[in-house]
Design an enzyme around this catalytic site. Sequence first.
Site, PDB file in Angstrom:
ATOM      1  N   ASP A 311      19.034  43.451 -50.476  1.00 45.69           N
ATOM      2  CA  ASP A 311      18.733  42.278 -50.945  1.00 45.69           C
ATOM      3  C   ASP A 311      17.262  42.008 -50.797  1.00 45.69           C
ATOM      4  O   ASP A 311      16.851  40.963 -51.675  1.00 45.69           O
ATOM      5  CB  ASP A 311      19.254  41.310 -50.168  1.00 45.69           C
ATOM      6  N   ARG A 342      18.957  42.665 -61.304  1.00 47.94           N
ATOM      7  CA  ARG A 342      17.908  42.506 -60.755  1.00 47.94           C
ATOM      8  C   ARG A 342      16.811  43.692 -61.007  1.00 47.94           C
ATOM      9  O   ARG A 342      15.712  43.444 -60.887  1.00 47.94           O
ATOM     10  CB  ARG A 342      18.070  42.283 -59.173  1.00 47.94           C
TER      11      ARG A 342
HETATM   12  C1  S3P Z   1      26.801  41.167 -48.572  1.00 48.99           C
HETATM   13  C2  S3P Z   1      26.626  42.505 -48.647  1.00 48.99           C
HETATM   14  C3  S3P Z   1      25.845  43.040 -49.713  1.00 48.99           C
HETATM   15  C4  S3P Z   1      24.597  42.051 -49.894  1.00 48.99           C
HETATM   16  C5  S3P Z   1      25.113  40.602 -50.144  1.00 48.99           C
HETATM   17  C6  S3P Z   1      25.923  40.169 -48.890  1.00 48.99           C
HETATM   18  C7  S3P Z   1      27.639  40.641 -47.191  1.00 48.99           C
HETATM   19  O1  S3P Z   1      26.710  43.031 -51.115  1.00 48.99           O
HETATM   20  O2  S3P Z   1      23.825  42.248 -51.285  1.00 48.99           O
HETATM   21  O3  S3P Z   1      23.971  39.753 -50.400  1.00 48.99           O
HETATM   22  O4  S3P Z   1      27.635  39.438 -46.717  1.00 48.99           O
HETATM   23  O5  S3P Z   1      28.342  41.521 -46.915  1.00 48.99           O
HETATM   24  P1  S3P Z   1      27.476  44.529 -51.021  1.00 48.99           P
HETATM   25  O6  S3P Z   1      28.499  44.445 -50.317  1.00 48.99           O
HETATM   26  O7  S3P Z   1      27.891  44.164 -52.622  1.00 48.99           O
HETATM   27  O8  S3P Z   1      26.561  45.672 -51.243  1.00 48.99           O
END
Ligand code: S3P
Length: 425
Positions: A311, A342
């Site tokens: 992120d 992104r």
């Molecule tokens: C998150 C996991 C990530 C992250 C998202 C929040 C989470 O996504 O990018 O902002 O809270 O488990 P992904 O599981 O798709 O990698």
Amino acid sequence: MSGGTVVRGEISVPGDKSISHRAVMFAAIATGVSRVRGFLHAADTLSTAGMMRALGGRIEEVSPTELRIEGRGLRALAEPDDVIDAGNSGTTIRIGSGILAAQPFLSVITGDRYLRRRPMGRVIDPLTRMGASIGGRDGNRLPPLCIRGGALRGIRYEMPVASAQVKSSLLLAGLYADAPVTVVEPMRSRDHTERMLAAMGARIARDGNAVTVAPCGSLDPLEMTVPGDLSSAAFFLVLAAVTPGSSLTVRGVGVNPFRTGILDVLRRMGADIRRVGERVEGGEPVADLVVRGGRLAAAHVAPEEVPGLIDEIPVLCVAAAFAAGRTEVRGAGELRVKESDRIASMVARLSSLGIPCGEYPDGLWVEGPAPVRPAGPCDSGGDHRVAMSLRILGAASGVPVEVTDEDCIDTSFPGFRPLLEGLTR
Ligand code: S3P
């Protein structure tokens, strides 16, 4: 190239988004009353609270950042009487699907126009293998999702992509299954779910990249303070790191080892960032982060580092614009299916501002130090992290960057603009 304002002082940032989502979801299926302090009061996490209320959870706002939640227990949720709206939140719909797949009723869940373009096959496929009946648009790939839950089977599932959302969804479904569920990750992702479910009495076992949850009768309630969100802190850490003379402390930030990739990469770029007063709060490591501004050098981010800073890549691009040499990020194809693409979005915006950069199918490069060229409005594309990164670029360079479609910032960091203005005034 930094002609930006020097930033000095101490700030804190709102509660961690990932942990806030989980706290409200898990507390609503616990047995008993939970208290959550430091909750992130933002559009995304309120979507999760809305989902759990629609399922019968009693969630009371003692204050905007403190929730009192009367859990319904694992098996007493109610069928929602309308479509559940996850808004912009991938975490709500994906992790939520793991709970919904186990309920003996029908749920329909959708989201805003950005969320309705994001891939859901990654949760639909394994939950279907566990025995749930889930349909979605576009051949069961996109929201809205229609979930007819019921009895679930235990499985061992090798995830094709490292995703904490998918892992968490399957672990939650596993609480309800007839046998253990094992999820194998290609690379380790954030482990908040494992920590929190274990603290609530679930049996969770880890073996390398595999994590197993045993079926469970009930979860204990939660009593926790959510740490500050490192993903939010990262904007200010970068701002201070690239403006020589800056000295900033961000208090009480979560430093879960699967989230701290941005600190490692910024340090490799030469940033002076220290952790002070390390402690454990709510089962998570927390520290104050102290950063002093200086000159940075480019760095390469390898694929295996990506899950630990997924992120933070938009704001890392901003740091790269100030760093001498070519910064490269590879193995980050997942960035193309976040709140926006992104990779395309950051490369288009930085290019329009005169910063040399380019795309790879699975990443990007940025060449610095590059002066920011005043340009017309830069649109966020509805992506909060793109919007905040562009604001940080403007503040750090001293060249005003006009960002349009900025309201999306409220999905994760409602106080961002006043905090930035206060620091740079
Ligand atoms: C998150 C996991 C990530 C992250 C998202 C929040 C989470 O996504 O990018 O902002 O809270 O488990 P992904 O599981 O798709 O990698």
